[in-house]
Design an enzyme around this catalytic site. Structure first.
Site, PDB file in Angstrom:
ATOM      1  N   TYR A   9       4.008  24.213  38.841  1.00 46.14           N
ATOM      2  CA  TYR A   9       4.173  24.599  40.241  1.00 46.14           C
ATOM      3  C   TYR A   9       3.688  26.033  40.439  1.00 46.14           C
ATOM      4  O   TYR A   9       3.650  26.851  39.514  1.00 46.14           O
ATOM      5  CB  TYR A   9       5.637  24.484  40.690  1.00 46.14           C
ATOM      6  CG  TYR A   9       6.606  25.345  39.897  1.00 46.14           C
ATOM      7  CD1 TYR A   9       6.857  26.660  40.265  1.00 46.14           C
ATOM      8  CD2 TYR A   9       7.272  24.826  38.783  1.00 46.14           C
ATOM      9  CE1 TYR A   9       7.748  27.450  39.535  1.00 46.14           C
ATOM     10  CE2 TYR A   9       8.161  25.607  38.058  1.00 46.14           C
ATOM     11  CZ  TYR A   9       8.394  26.920  38.436  1.00 46.14           C
ATOM     12  OH  TYR A   9       9.263  27.700  37.715  1.00 46.14           O
ATOM     13  N   SER A  23      14.404  36.217  33.224  1.00 48.76           N
ATOM     14  CA  SER A  23      13.463  35.142  32.895  1.00 48.76           C
ATOM     15  C   SER A  23      13.027  34.338  34.122  1.00 48.76           C
ATOM     16  O   SER A  23      12.179  33.457  34.014  1.00 48.76           O
ATOM     17  CB  SER A  23      14.063  34.211  31.848  1.00 48.76           C
ATOM     18  OG  SER A  23      15.251  33.606  32.335  1.00 48.76           O
ATOM     19  N   GLY A  24      13.616  34.635  35.277  1.00 51.07           N
ATOM     20  CA  GLY A  24      13.116  34.021  36.499  1.00 51.07           C
ATOM     21  C   GLY A  24      14.030  33.051  37.203  1.00 51.07           C
ATOM     22  O   GLY A  24      13.569  32.227  38.016  1.00 51.07           O
ATOM     23  N   HIS A  50      17.488  30.738  46.033  1.00 48.03           N
ATOM     24  CA  HIS A  50      16.433  30.988  47.015  1.00 48.03           C
ATOM     25  C   HIS A  50      16.267  29.821  47.985  1.00 48.03           C
ATOM     26  O   HIS A  50      16.841  28.727  47.802  1.00 48.03           O
ATOM     27  CB  HIS A  50      15.109  31.265  46.299  1.00 48.03           C
ATOM     28  CG  HIS A  50      14.614  30.111  45.472  1.00 48.03           C
ATOM     29  ND1 HIS A  50      13.973  29.013  46.013  1.00 48.03           N
ATOM     30  CD2 HIS A  50      14.661  29.889  44.129  1.00 48.03           C
ATOM     31  CE1 HIS A  50      13.644  28.164  45.052  1.00 48.03           C
ATOM     32  NE2 HIS A  50      14.062  28.673  43.893  1.00 48.03           N
ATOM     33  N   CYS A  54      16.454  26.951  39.144  1.00 46.94           N
ATOM     34  CA  CYS A  54      16.991  27.810  40.200  1.00 46.94           C
ATOM     35  C   CYS A  54      17.979  27.040  41.071  1.00 46.94           C
ATOM     36  O   CYS A  54      18.071  25.810  41.014  1.00 46.94           O
ATOM     37  CB  CYS A  54      15.847  28.330  41.080  1.00 46.94           C
ATOM     38  SG  CYS A  54      14.764  29.511  40.254  1.00 46.94           S
TER      39      CYS A  54
END
Length: 414
Positions: free
Chosen positions: A312, A325-326, A330, A348
């Site tokens: 993605y 690490s992300g 959101h 996430c």
């Protein structure tokens, strides 16, 4: 002849005239010699006060942590000054009665100092003494490179204090000395402890989250702190920040819901989606590291091959970061149909754009995110991928401390 007796009837002889006369003369002689008064010793013209000074006059490479002392024999110290060549004075204290003096402040590195002392003896005479010495120059200085939170910041109740040094500190005794120099003061007392997360970084966290609306100050003067082999402390640190309201987001992966509270009061519960199998969201307690209105998310940065079925590259909005690490919380408008129903993300926490915008406006750096019921053993890293310190049991946290737990005091006035 009349016999004179004493008080118990024994005969008492009378002195003959000649003997009586001799006795009178003898007595008179004693009175004559005794009338000679002793002459007072002359008053000295030079004070009898003497000084002992440490370090000795002319000493070189004196350790900067040394305490300078002055003693007076035969007199009382009336004044002592210790100053560098540029005139900068070092504070000190006289002992009760003025028998001695000692310095009470650090000495500069590689600097010449002069001690001047004045004492008064029992005759009121004054003596002065002077001594000079030079301090050593360290081979290496260890200084504070970074402190978080920054001065003046307002943070959440989960934010630890992080102090990073520009050199490694590995000796346990030196670590203990450094911890004692790093003083945390709070408007509300808390039990807390420093703990080393690596050779350059030490962090302070309370046993439980900070109390809401707490004022915190951190100070640490490392100057003149010996660290062995010619290494000394360099510049220290001073910062202050405010802990705001207790904002906590609890993400229930199994229920696909996130509940946000402020100071224990529920603000809102929103539907979310979390990590799907193979990309499970980390369970445990996390702390918001920062917020970004827009971030480009690319699967290759988390190990997903470009062109694969999982790849993605997305423009993401209203993102609150919880791992380096992300991992974020959101807006994910593409998964609204799954939010509240299924977990379809790559790790996430996704929500609608409106809910993400609302969440973005409510939370701040240091606020807490708890992720529960993931059904996976994958958990938040305790050290190194954000602020995972709250996943470390208190007793284990103390094992990383060289000086142990402390209870914070109040910040200095003014």
């Amino acid at each position: 002849m009349r016999v004179i007796t004493d008080s118990i009837g024994r005969p008492r002889r009378l002195l003959r005239p000649a003997a009586a006369t001799a006795l009178v003369l003898a007595l008179g002689g004693c009175q004559f010699f005794g009338s000679e008064a002793a002459k007072p010793a002359p008053k000295p013209t030079v004070s009898t006060a003497r000084f002992t000074m440490t370090p000795l006059d002319g000493s070189a490479t004196v350790a900067p942590e040394s305490v300078v002392t002055v003693g007076s024999g035969g007199g009382v110290l009336s004044a002592v000054t210790l100053a560098a060549a540029d005139g900068t004075a070092v504070p000190g204290k006289l002992s009760p009665g003025g028998a001695s003096w000692h310095s009470s402040g650090p000495l500069k590195y590689g600097t010449k100092y002069t001690v001047q002392a004045t004492a008064v003896d029992g005759h009121g005479l004054t003596a002065t003494g002077t001594s000079s010495f030079t301090t050593a120059t360290p081979e290496t200085l260890v200084s504070v490179a970074k402190v978080i939170p920054e001065k003046g910041a307002t943070v959440g109740v989960g934010m630890p204090v992080s102090v990073e040094f520009d050199q490694k500190i590995e000796d346990p005794a030196v670590r203990a000395a450094v911890e004692k120099r790093l003083v945390v003061a709070t408007s509300t007392p808390v039990e807390g402890a420093w703990s080393w997360i690596d050779a350059k970084t030490v962090r302070f966290r309370p046993k439980t989250f900070w109390p809401a609306d707490t004022k915190v100050s951190v100070s640490g003067d490392l100057y003149a702190l010996p660290m062995g082999k010619g290494v000394y402390g360099g510049s220290g640190t001073a910062t202050d920040f405010t802990v705001g309201s207790a904002v906590v987001a609890t993400v229930d992966s199994a229920a696909h819901q996130m509940t946000v509270t402020r100071n224990g009061e529920v603000l809102k519960t929103v539907p979310v989606t979390t990590g799907k199998p193979g990309f499970t969201t980390r369970a445990g307690t996390k702390v918001i590291l920062g917020k970004e209105e827009h971030v480009l998310m690319d699967g290759t940065t988390v190990g997903i091959s470009e062109g694969s079925s999982e790849s993605y590259r997305l423009d993401v909005y209203w993102a609150a970061r919880v791992t380096w690490s992300g991992e974020y919380l959101h807006a994910a408008p593409w998964s609204v149909g799954s939010q509240g129903r299924a977990n379809v993300s790559h790790g996430c926490v996704g929500m609608s754009t409106d809910n993400a915008r609302w969440f973005f406006g409510v939370v701040g750096v240091g606020d807490v995110v708890n992720v529960v019921n993931t059904g996976s053993s994958k958990s938040m890293e305790r050290i190194g991928n954000g602020y995972g310190e709250w996943n470390v049991p208190w007793e284990e946290w103390l094992q990383g401390s060289a000086s142990g737990a402390v209870t914070t005091g109040a910040p200095a006035a003014g």
